[in-house]
Design a protein around this motif. Sequence first.
Motif, short mmCIF file in Angstrom:
data_model
loop_
_atom_site.label_atom_id
_atom_site.label_comp_id
_atom_site.label_asym_id
_atom_site.label_seq_id
_atom_site.Cartn_x
_atom_site.Cartn_y
_atom_site.Cartn_z
N LEU A 120 2.47 6.34 -4.65
CA LEU A 120 1.02 6.17 -4.67
C LEU A 120 0.59 4.87 -5.34
O LEU A 120 -0.59 4.54 -5.35
N ILE A 121 1.55 4.15 -5.92
CA ILE A 121 1.24 2.94 -6.68
C ILE A 121 2.01 1.77 -6.08
O ILE A 121 3.24 1.84 -5.90
N HIS A 122 1.29 0.68 -5.79
CA HIS A 122 1.91 -0.47 -5.11
C HIS A 122 1.52 -1.79 -5.76
O HIS A 122 0.41 -1.91 -6.30
N PRO A 123 2.40 -2.79 -5.68
CA PRO A 123 2.09 -4.10 -6.26
C PRO A 123 1.02 -4.82 -5.45
O PRO A 123 0.85 -4.53 -4.25
N PRO A 124 0.30 -5.75 -6.05
CA PRO A 124 -0.71 -6.52 -5.31
C PRO A 124 -0.09 -7.22 -4.11
O PRO A 124 0.96 -7.87 -4.21
N GLY A 125 -0.70 -7.06 -2.95
CA GLY A 125 -0.25 -7.77 -1.76
C GLY A 125 0.94 -7.18 -1.03
O GLY A 125 1.39 -7.72 -0.02
N ARG A 126 1.47 -6.07 -1.53
CA ARG A 126 2.62 -5.43 -0.87
C ARG A 126 2.47 -3.92 -0.93
O ARG A 126 1.81 -3.38 -1.81
N ILE A 127 3.12 -3.24 0.03
CA ILE A 127 3.17 -1.79 0.07
C ILE A 127 4.64 -1.38 -0.01
O ILE A 127 5.45 -1.78 0.83
N ILE A 128 4.99 -0.59 -1.03
CA ILE A 128 6.36 -0.10 -1.16
C ILE A 128 6.60 0.92 -0.04
O ILE A 128 5.92 1.95 0.05
N ALA A 129 7.52 0.60 0.83
CA ALA A 129 7.79 1.43 2.01
C ALA A 129 9.21 1.16 2.48
O ALA A 129 9.76 0.08 2.24
N TYR A 130 9.81 2.14 3.15
CA TYR A 130 11.19 2.04 3.58
C TYR A 130 11.31 2.15 5.10
O TYR A 130 10.62 2.95 5.73
N LEU A 131 12.16 1.31 5.65
CA LEU A 131 12.36 1.25 7.09
C LEU A 131 12.69 2.62 7.66
O LEU A 131 13.56 3.32 7.14
N ARG A 132 12.02 3.00 8.76
CA ARG A 132 12.25 4.30 9.36
C ARG A 132 12.63 4.21 10.83
O ARG A 132 13.53 4.91 11.29
N TYR A 133 11.95 3.35 11.60
CA TYR A 133 12.23 3.21 13.04
C TYR A 133 12.34 1.73 13.39
O TYR A 133 11.57 0.90 12.91
N ILE A 134 13.32 1.43 14.24
CA ILE A 134 13.49 0.07 14.76
C ILE A 134 13.66 0.13 16.27
O ILE A 134 14.17 1.12 16.81
N GLU A 135 13.23 -0.93 16.94
CA GLU A 135 13.46 -1.01 18.39
C GLU A 135 14.95 -1.15 18.65
O GLU A 135 15.64 -1.92 17.99
N ASP A 136 15.46 -0.38 19.61
CA ASP A 136 16.88 -0.39 19.93
C ASP A 136 17.05 0.08 21.37
O ASP A 136 16.61 1.18 21.72
#
Length: 341
Positions: A25-41
């Motif tokens: 719920l807490i993120h640094p200025p200018g960025r969103i903490i998030a983890y890769l989930r789907y990629i084109e393949d």
Amino acid sequence: MEEVKAREGDFIETIEGLIFDVKGLIHPPGRIIAYLRYIEDPSGERIRNGKRYKKVYSLADRDRIVKEKYPQYIHYDKNFGEWMESVPTNLIKKHYKPEWKVLDLIGKNVLDETEHCALKLIETIHDVTQTPLEKMGITGSILVDLHTKNSDIDITIYGWKNCISVYEELKTLLEEGRMGFRKYDIQKLSKLYEFRVKDTWMKFEDFYKIERRKISQGEFLNRDFYIRFILDWDEVEEKYGDKIYRTIGYAKVKALIEDDKYAIFTPCKYTISNVELIEGECNPKKLTEITSFRGRFCEQARRGEWVIAQGKIEIVTTNSGEEYCRMVLGGKPSDFMILKE
């Protein structure tokens, strides 16, 4: 640029078409903490708008792909003192919000089987608990239109009062097997164990003892569901920069659960006492909390129970200069928390 308010359960699509799931719920200025989930393949089994996508499961695979191919989505975070996956807000193509997906499905003329079941789950919980629809969401693969006919249903509930209400009612519905709800049996838990143990090492006996009593998961109309309970925006007291976190070691401890009021929420938190160091690097007198940003560690223990836990140890420094330690679970497959007889 307008501030992007993103929270647990949201998804972010980047300008390259990568899809990340937001953590915390807490993120640094200018960025969103998030983890890769789907990629084109080209070999991916999920199709959206004529493009094939692959789901990335393990944290190790997510980190490896991002580091090797998309280093712009990793940054060194001064608050946490480590490298983390995150999305710069200027590289966001689309922000997916679970609460918007509910409205989207309500207004859709034709729903597929998975969407219909997800909306039915939302409507059932709403009818039983009177939780406002705007405080409920549909996340996971359905949120980003990458679900299959066999996909699980991932639901979000926002706000302390709403979460407690839904949790207590769900407890009754699962116990009584009413309105399409059913608790996981040993066969279902065995299947779940086979999936989880790849990323969280644990004996089946310990896993079964904990998972069989969880309320946030089960079956609805013969389809797996998971409910993520999340504090609402006005209930999040900490702001980015209020505390500084630094990793100081890795340890296994025995502890007593003093408070479990945040156990059902993501991120989850357990206040602990009577800490005994079993092995590793940690000052047991300063260790007062076990926390995790991963849903699998929610409902892991209850107040008054003894646990054995292993994970990363961080020293936390507040703005006022107070210092304490916490254990963070979920970063390594060797992280765990089990009940101690």
